[in-house]
Design a protein around this motif. Sequence first.
Motif, PDB file in Angstrom:
ATOM      1  N   LEU A  21      43.863  35.679  42.518  1.00  0.00           N
ATOM      2  CA  LEU A  21      44.938  36.370  41.796  1.00  0.00           C
ATOM      3  C   LEU A  21      46.053  35.393  41.457  1.00  0.00           C
ATOM      4  O   LEU A  21      46.446  34.591  42.310  1.00  0.00           O
ATOM      5  N   VAL A  22      46.566  35.493  40.256  1.00  0.00           N
ATOM      6  CA  VAL A  22      47.759  34.745  39.856  1.00  0.00           C
ATOM      7  C   VAL A  22      48.694  35.742  39.190  1.00  0.00           C
ATOM      8  O   VAL A  22      48.288  36.498  38.292  1.00  0.00           O
ATOM      9  N   HIS A  23      49.939  35.757  39.630  1.00  0.00           N
ATOM     10  CA  HIS A  23      50.930  36.674  39.066  1.00  0.00           C
ATOM     11  C   HIS A  23      51.023  36.455  37.556  1.00  0.00           C
ATOM     12  O   HIS A  23      50.935  35.323  37.075  1.00  0.00           O
ATOM     13  N   ARG A  24      51.204  37.545  36.825  1.00  0.00           N
ATOM     14  CA  ARG A  24      51.258  37.445  35.362  1.00  0.00           C
ATOM     15  C   ARG A  24      52.322  36.469  34.879  1.00  0.00           C
ATOM     16  O   ARG A  24      52.137  35.795  33.873  1.00  0.00           O
ATOM     17  N   ASP A  25      53.424  36.352  35.603  1.00  0.00           N
ATOM     18  CA  ASP A  25      54.498  35.438  35.197  1.00  0.00           C
ATOM     19  C   ASP A  25      54.180  33.973  35.492  1.00  0.00           C
ATOM     20  O   ASP A  25      54.914  33.089  35.046  1.00  0.00           O
ATOM     21  N   ALA A  26      53.132  33.704  36.257  1.00  0.00           N
ATOM     22  CA  ALA A  26      52.804  32.329  36.655  1.00  0.00           C
ATOM     23  C   ALA A  26      51.505  31.831  36.020  1.00  0.00           C
ATOM     24  O   ALA A  26      51.072  30.716  36.308  1.00  0.00           O
ATOM     25  N   ARG A  27      50.913  32.627  35.151  1.00  0.00           N
ATOM     26  CA  ARG A  27      49.635  32.228  34.556  1.00  0.00           C
ATOM     27  C   ARG A  27      49.825  31.132  33.518  1.00  0.00           C
ATOM     28  O   ARG A  27      50.894  30.974  32.944  1.00  0.00           O
ATOM     29  N   GLY A  28      48.759  30.386  33.312  1.00  0.00           N
ATOM     30  CA  GLY A  28      48.767  29.335  32.304  1.00  0.00           C
ATOM     31  C   GLY A  28      49.184  27.975  32.825  1.00  0.00           C
ATOM     32  O   GLY A  28      49.217  27.006  32.073  1.00  0.00           O
ATOM     33  N   ALA A  29      49.503  27.872  34.117  1.00  0.00           N
ATOM     34  CA  ALA A  29      49.949  26.599  34.698  1.00  0.00           C
ATOM     35  C   ALA A  29      48.848  25.936  35.527  1.00  0.00           C
ATOM     36  O   ALA A  29      49.097  24.943  36.194  1.00  0.00           O
ATOM     37  N   GLY A  30      47.637  26.507  35.526  1.00  0.00           N
ATOM     38  CA  GLY A  30      46.536  25.916  36.265  1.00  0.00           C
ATOM     39  C   GLY A  30      46.417  26.357  37.711  1.00  0.00           C
ATOM     40  O   GLY A  30      45.621  25.791  38.467  1.00  0.00           O
ATOM     41  N   LEU A  31      47.187  27.372  38.114  1.00  0.00           N
ATOM     42  CA  LEU A  31      47.139  27.815  39.512  1.00  0.00           C
ATOM     43  C   LEU A  31      45.786  28.400  39.901  1.00  0.00           C
ATOM     44  O   LEU A  31      45.325  28.185  41.021  1.00  0.00           O
ATOM     45  N   GLY A  32      45.161  29.128  39.004  1.00  0.00           N
ATOM     46  CA  GLY A  32      43.842  29.686  39.311  1.00  0.00           C
ATOM     47  C   GLY A  32      42.849  28.588  39.623  1.00  0.00           C
ATOM     48  O   GLY A  32      42.117  28.664  40.616  1.00  0.00           O
ATOM     49  N   ARG A  33      42.816  27.561  38.786  1.00  0.00           N
ATOM     50  CA  ARG A  33      41.914  26.421  39.031  1.00  0.00           C
ATOM     51  C   ARG A  33      42.249  25.714  40.335  1.00  0.00           C
ATOM     52  O   ARG A  33      41.366  25.326  41.100  1.00  0.00           O
ATOM     53  N   GLU A  34      43.546  25.561  40.605  1.00  0.00           N
ATOM     54  CA  GLU A  34      43.966  24.862  41.819  1.00  0.00           C
ATOM     55  C   GLU A  34      43.596  25.657  43.080  1.00  0.00           C
ATOM     56  O   GLU A  34      43.106  25.084  44.061  1.00  0.00           O
TER      57      GLU A  34
END
Length: 173
Positions: free
Chosen positions: A96-109
């Motif tokens: 899960l990645v918060h909608r406000d934090a998406r697009g910064a590569g957190l899911g991949r990390e």
Amino acid sequence: MARVLGPLTPQQFRARLPGLAPLLADSVDGGASVGFLAPFDTEAAERWWRQQGAEIDSGTQQVWVAEDERGVVGTVVLHRAPKANAVHRGEIRKLLVHRDARGAGLGRELLAAARNHAAATGLTLLLLDTATGSPAEELYRRDGWTPYGVVPDFARDPAGTLEDCTFFYRRLP
């Protein structure tokens, strides 16, 4: 900038429940098909996370979080197969990645952190599933996961609509 922590100890996990609950509620509210139907509030999310405590205490599940100045903005769970003939495999759950934090590569990390830990601790195979056609499906494909099937009408999305599910595996070195 978010930092990834984990796997969390049981104490660290419990200390982060106040941040994990709103993250899960945000994901469901945003339409993520992660096992819950709307409406799904923070209290229900906290109850669900608390129920995971026994498996975290036993080591069957391990949790990573991504945190920034706002608190917990991402998480992933590694669930180890409990059967004697399956101790070589695990399952990725609740990426899960918060909608406000998406697009910064957190899911991949987060995914890489769980995958690397799984390999370092002797797992040789990981499995996961996701809603077919979802942004998560594309993430898994780009990350090198192999799809092995689609099951029609496998689960309901938060609005209650049946959707297909794609199943993936990834061999670990």
